[in-house]
Structures are given as C-alpha cells and as structure tokens.
Design an enzyme around this catalytic site. Structure first.
Site, PDB file in Angstrom:
ATOM      1  N   CYS A  47      68.161   9.735   6.409  1.00 32.60           N
ATOM      2  CA  CYS A  47      69.361   9.585   6.577  1.00 32.60           C
ATOM      3  C   CYS A  47      70.361   9.024   5.395  1.00 32.60           C
ATOM      4  O   CYS A  47      70.057   7.715   5.230  1.00 32.60           O
ATOM      5  CB  CYS A  47      69.841   9.133   7.914  1.00 32.60           C
ATOM      6  SG  CYS A  47      71.562   8.780   8.036  1.00 32.60           S
ATOM      7  N   CYS A  50      72.896   6.147   6.636  1.00 31.49           N
ATOM      8  CA  CYS A  50      72.352   5.190   7.142  1.00 31.49           C
ATOM      9  C   CYS A  50      71.939   4.111   6.046  1.00 31.49           C
ATOM     10  O   CYS A  50      71.952   2.851   6.290  1.00 31.49           O
ATOM     11  CB  CYS A  50      71.071   5.472   7.718  1.00 31.49           C
ATOM     12  SG  CYS A  50      71.306   6.558   9.104  1.00 31.49           S
TER      13      CYS A  50
END
Length: 310
Positions: A47, A50
């Site tokens: 991600c 993230c």
C-alpha cells in the site's frame, strides 16, 4: 522539552508504538485502550499511501508523550483478525484505515492518507474522548509565559513561547503570545513579520485574529496626536468627526480603551455612515483585539448592538 507543572514525561517509543497481531490484539489494543486511547493503523506492505501515513502517525503519537498509543496491524499477515473486525462493523476493505480505540471500543476512524494537521486533530479528539489532556501539558507552559508577559518580562516570555512552538508549531495561543512579545518590546515590524509567518493551519485561529487587530491598533498609535489637544478640539467642535476618531485612537494608544470605545460609540451615534462606517470598523477592531470576556468588549458590543437595532 517544556517541563512545567502538568507536563507528561516523554514515554519510551517502544511502549507507545507496537506491531500487533491476532495473538496480542486483546492485550495491546482492547485492554490497553482502557488506560489510554490506542490508535490502530491497518496497513499492508504493498500500500503506497500506507508508507506515507504510517511515519506521520508515529510522529504525532510520539509527540503526544504517552497520552495515546499506537498499534500497527499488517492486514495481510493478520487476515483472520481483519476479517473478524470487519464482521464486527469496521470497514477494512480499504487501507490505510486508522481507528481510535477508547475504553475497549472503536470511537473514531478515517481512511486514506491525510495531512499532518488532520492527524493531530484526530489524535487530540481521541485523547479528549479518553478523558486526557490533548495539549500534552503545553497549556500550562503558555499560561506561565503569559504571566511573564503580564509582569513585563517580555524576553523571558518570548523564549518560553518559542520553546513551546518547537514542540508544537501549530499551537495558536503560543504563536499569538510570541507575536505579542514583540509588540510589548515596541518591535512592530518583527511582530508583523512573525504573524505573517504563522502556519497556514492556524492563520485564521481566533488568537491570531486578535493579535492581527492588536498590530493594526499599534500601527495607528504611531500617528496620533496629543490626547489633550484632540479632546479640546472635540469639545469645541462636537461634529468634527475626524477629530473624534483621532481622539479615540489617541486614547487607545494611551491605554484608555474604555474612553476610546466611548468616543467611537458617540461618533457612531452621530453619523454611523461617516467615512464608510469608520466608527463601527474601529470599534470592531478594538473588540477583536480584546479578550472575548473583557468587560470593555462586552459592554461596548452590547451598546453598539442596541444602536444598530434601535
């Protein structure tokens, strides 16, 4: 670190931020949140957002000095835990997802990468939900600096405000206090430069709006005439609106704020439209510069309102 009464000791980062799995979720999130709020970051190695959000969360949690903790959960490595939480109502289909746990249950959340200011606000809200002090004790330091400034120790106050801002650059009250130390030392240019350099996140905060008004009033004070001469002119020429406005500015500059307000109210009563509503504009600037609970501001606003709606 500011160390005044009420400030928390800096906590060990390892105790504040932990990688959490299904095995220790109950202990490090649910049970831990019974003592302090726990911010849970649901993330994954693939991600992209993230990777941006995670370090920002860690910085904000560390800055809170133990008032909140953080749990990092890799959803790929803990799929069964993520599924169980999703079944209980947490929307974990999209990551990053950040959830605040207080007293064993989720109380707030957001998804996706957000600015640092929103992270700070999210954490502050979680701390307050847990009954804690989201200021990290800095409000005590601000109060101490304000006391120094009131006692005439502007340089000491300036150093304290600057130290607070090193820990929390977005502390509006501390930033406004720093600007006012320059005003107290008759350093108008430095005060204006400091105000112009305020972070955009707090530029419209009431504390900075107030100090902006104080700077405008300080600028006006540089060009006003003697109070006695202006008083004599107004007494001899009651309809000399410019002289009355100048008298109000001179009175304010001399410290007679109530007298300035009285003259402006009289000017408004005589001709509220004169000079594009100069009397009302000046009154509002003075009220903005004062504390909202100041008796002069309260009384002046009440009198102005009664005239407007009479």
């Amino acid at each position: 670190m500011i160390e005044l009464g009420g400030a928390q000791e800096s906590a060990n980062t390892g105790d504040l931020i932990k990688d959490v799995t299904e095995e220790n979720f109950m202990a490090d999130v649910v049970e831990a949140s019974m003592e302090v709020p726990v911010i849970v970051d649901f993330w994954a190695t693939w991600c992209g957002p993230c990777k941006t959000l995670g370090p920002m969360l860690e910085t904000a949690v560390t800055k809170a000095k133990g008032a909140v903790k953080m749990a990092k959960i890799d959803v790929d490595q803990n799929q069964r835990l993520a599924q169980a939480l999703a079944q209980q109502g947490l929307p974990l289909q999209s990551i990053p997802t950040v959830v605040a746990f207080v007293q064993g249950r989720p109380v707030d959340m957001f998804q996706g990468a957000v600015p640092a200011s929103e992270i700070d606000a999210f954490i502050a809200k979680a701390i307050e939900a847990g009954g804690g002090d989201s200021s990290g004790g800095l409000d005590d330091a601000v109060a101490a600096a304000e006391e120094m400034l009131a006692e005439g120790a502007a340089e000491d106050a300036q150093q304290t405000f600057a130290a607070i801002l090193q820990e929390e650059p977005h502390h509006a009250a501390a930033y406004a206090g720093l600007v006012r130390t320059y005003l107290a030392m008759d350093q108008l240019d430095q005060a204006e430069a400091a105000l112009n350099g305020a972070p955009v996140e707090i530029s419209k905060a009431p504390e900075l709006e107030a100090v902006h008004a104080q700077i405008e009033l300080a600028k006006q004070a540089a060009g006003v005439g003697p109070v006695a001469e202006l008083t004599a002119t107004v007494e001899a020429e009651p309809d000399n609106h410019q002289a009355r406005l100048d008298l109000a500015k001179a009175l304010h500059a001399s410290g007679d704020v109530a007298g300035a307000v009285d003259q402006l109210l009289e000017l408004f009563r005589r001709d509220r439209e004169w000079n594009d509503g100069a009397a009302k504009a000046q009154l509002l600037t003075i009220f903005e510069a004062l504390d909202a609970k100041d008796p002069v501001a309260l009384s002046g606003r009440r009198k102005l309102s009664s005239m407007i709606f009479a």
